[in-house]
Enzyme design. Structure first.
Site, short mmCIF file in Angstrom:
data_model
loop_
_atom_site.label_atom_id
_atom_site.label_comp_id
_atom_site.label_asym_id
_atom_site.label_seq_id
_atom_site.Cartn_x
_atom_site.Cartn_y
_atom_site.Cartn_z
N CYS A 77 0.95 6.44 1.90
CA CYS A 77 1.52 8.09 0.59
C CYS A 77 0.36 7.66 -0.30
O CYS A 77 0.51 9.49 -0.80
CB CYS A 77 2.92 8.17 0.89
SG CYS A 77 4.15 8.10 1.92
N HIS A 86 3.27 13.56 -4.09
CA HIS A 86 3.19 13.93 -1.93
C HIS A 86 4.64 14.28 -1.46
O HIS A 86 5.48 13.98 -2.62
CB HIS A 86 3.16 12.37 -2.79
CG HIS A 86 3.49 11.33 -0.87
ND1 HIS A 86 3.53 11.62 -0.11
CD2 HIS A 86 4.93 10.91 -0.84
CE1 HIS A 86 4.36 11.44 0.84
NE2 HIS A 86 5.24 10.09 0.16
N ASN A 110 7.84 14.03 5.23
CA ASN A 110 6.72 12.95 4.74
C ASN A 110 6.06 13.11 5.62
O ASN A 110 5.56 12.22 7.21
CB ASN A 110 7.62 12.05 4.29
CG ASN A 110 6.83 10.91 3.63
OD1 ASN A 110 5.31 10.74 3.71
ND2 ASN A 110 7.51 10.32 3.01
#
Length: 398
Positions: A178, A324, A354
């Protein structure tokens, strides 16, 4: 491009130590790391590589200007066709729309199906960035694919370069989960500043649906698939769009978030190892949600503050905060610690979940195309996740 393979004629090398602020003395807790910077002026001759035309060699020679700035001039994104809602997940695991949305902020996510591939999404996102930037594919010098889930074990950057028609570009992959896009973005600016590259595509793309246990409601509710891309272009140092950055990693936190490779090491009854071994595979994503949450809300604000200090600007000068897209509670907590008002926070988590390395460029592309982010706006952005890795960058759009 010219020294992409690290092979240049020795007579062309001229190195002079140079102090560059972004690579100055940096503090990591109690440790200090001195990162040296060197100035390299090289010609366009690559040994043992594909021969370039005289015009291409001259273009590469002319672009080897050290100390260039970089700016983001285009963005693009792509998502799979299939939408999986919270209600859909409630049909296969014990959960509900309310349970998921309250705890995460997520309501839908996209998942690759049929003939869709991660490489296809990445190429589509990159085309959007090129089109917005008004840059032709053959003017791209480097393609950086930030992914932890490539279609091929050996990476996908070169295939994206081929599919886009970037015939003059070098390509490689970055695996940092990520945090991948932030690492890729910073890497691109270093190739421009220290290597004279002119146009670099940075693509964040992941398909974590491939590594999710769809019977584990603690993880399957979180992840989706997507791709996002930006075109980073050289400019003079006065127009530099990377104002400051900060990066970290800590392998001690690996146990909190991982997807391990698994091997069959079984032995026969007499202790003899079996050979040939069976094919390896990866486990499903394993995550300690509470510990990852604590890590993010503690480390991400500190990282952004460090990047702001390097940039020499206060948090009040930030036009947008773009984190993020992992969990809305994390986004809100970080914004609160930095005292950034809700109306300056970018979030599309509800629609996509996500998406790992894709989340930042995906969200950026949406707000740019919606007209929210304007030329000259300052954006504080940060990625964080498996590794553990985390980093932030203060950027100016266009």
């Amino acid at each position: 491009m010219a020294n992409a393979l690290g092979l240049v004629s020795s007579s062309a090398r001229s190195f002079r130590e140079r102090k560059l602020e972004p690579w100055a003395l940096r503090r990591f807790g109690s440790r200090r790391a001195l990162l040296g910077c060197f100035r390299a002026a090289v010609d366009g001759n690559v040994l043992g590589a594909v021969a370039l035309s005289s015009s291409q060699r001259q273009r590469k020679k002319n672009c080897r200007v050290v100390g260039l700035g970089s700016k983001l001039v285009g963005s693009g994104s792509a998502v799979p066709k299939l939408t999986i809602s919270n209600d859909d997940l409630a049909q296969i695991v014990e959960t509900s729309d309310e349970w998921i949305s309250v705890r995460t902020g997520i309501r839908n996510r996209r998942v690759l199906t049929g003939n869709e591939t991660l490489g296809g999404l990445a190429a589509e996102a990159a085309k959007g960035a090129l089109l917005m930037a008004e840059v032709e594919a053959d003017a791209v010098d480097l393609v950086i694919l930030c992914t932890s889930t490539p279609d091929d074990l050996f990476g996908g950057g070169s295939q994206i370069q081929r599919d886009l028609g970037c015939k003059n570009a070098w390509a490689f992959d970055i695996t940092a989960a990520c945090s991948g896009f932030i690492i890729g973005l910073i890497t691109a600016t270093r190739f421009i500043k220290g290597g004279g590259f002119q146009n670099i595509l940075v693509i964040g793309a992941d398909a974590l649906s491939r590594n999710v246990d769809w019977t584990d409601r603690g993880t399957c509710i979180l992840f989706g698939d997507a791709a996002g891309a930006v075109l980073v272009q050289a400019c003079n140092s006065e127009e530099d769009g990377l104002l400051g950055f900060d990066v970290h990693s800590d392998g001690n936190g690996h146990r909190q978030l991982h997807a391990l490779a698994t091997y069959d090491h079984a032995a026969e009854s007499n202790g003899t190892r079996l050979f040939p071994p069976k094919r390896s595979s990866y486990s499903c994503i394993q995550m300690n949600g509470q510990e990852v949450f604590r890590f993010a809300v503690r480390c991400v604000p500190q990282s952004i503050e460090a990047a702001l200090e390097e940039a020499g600007i206060p948090s009040s000068s930030i036009d947008w905060l773009l984190l993020h897209q992992a969990n809305q509670r994390i986004i809100d907590a970080v914004a609160g610690r930095l005292e950034i008002p809700h109306e300056k926070v970018i979030s599309n988590l509800a629609n996509y979940g996500n998406t790992s390395a894709a989340s930042i460029p995906l969200a950026l592309d949406e707000v740019v195309r919606a007209g929210k982010v304007q030329a000259g706006n300052t954006i504080a952005t940060a990625g964080f996740g498996a590794g553990l890795t985390w980093g932030s960058a203060i950027i100016r759009w266009r």
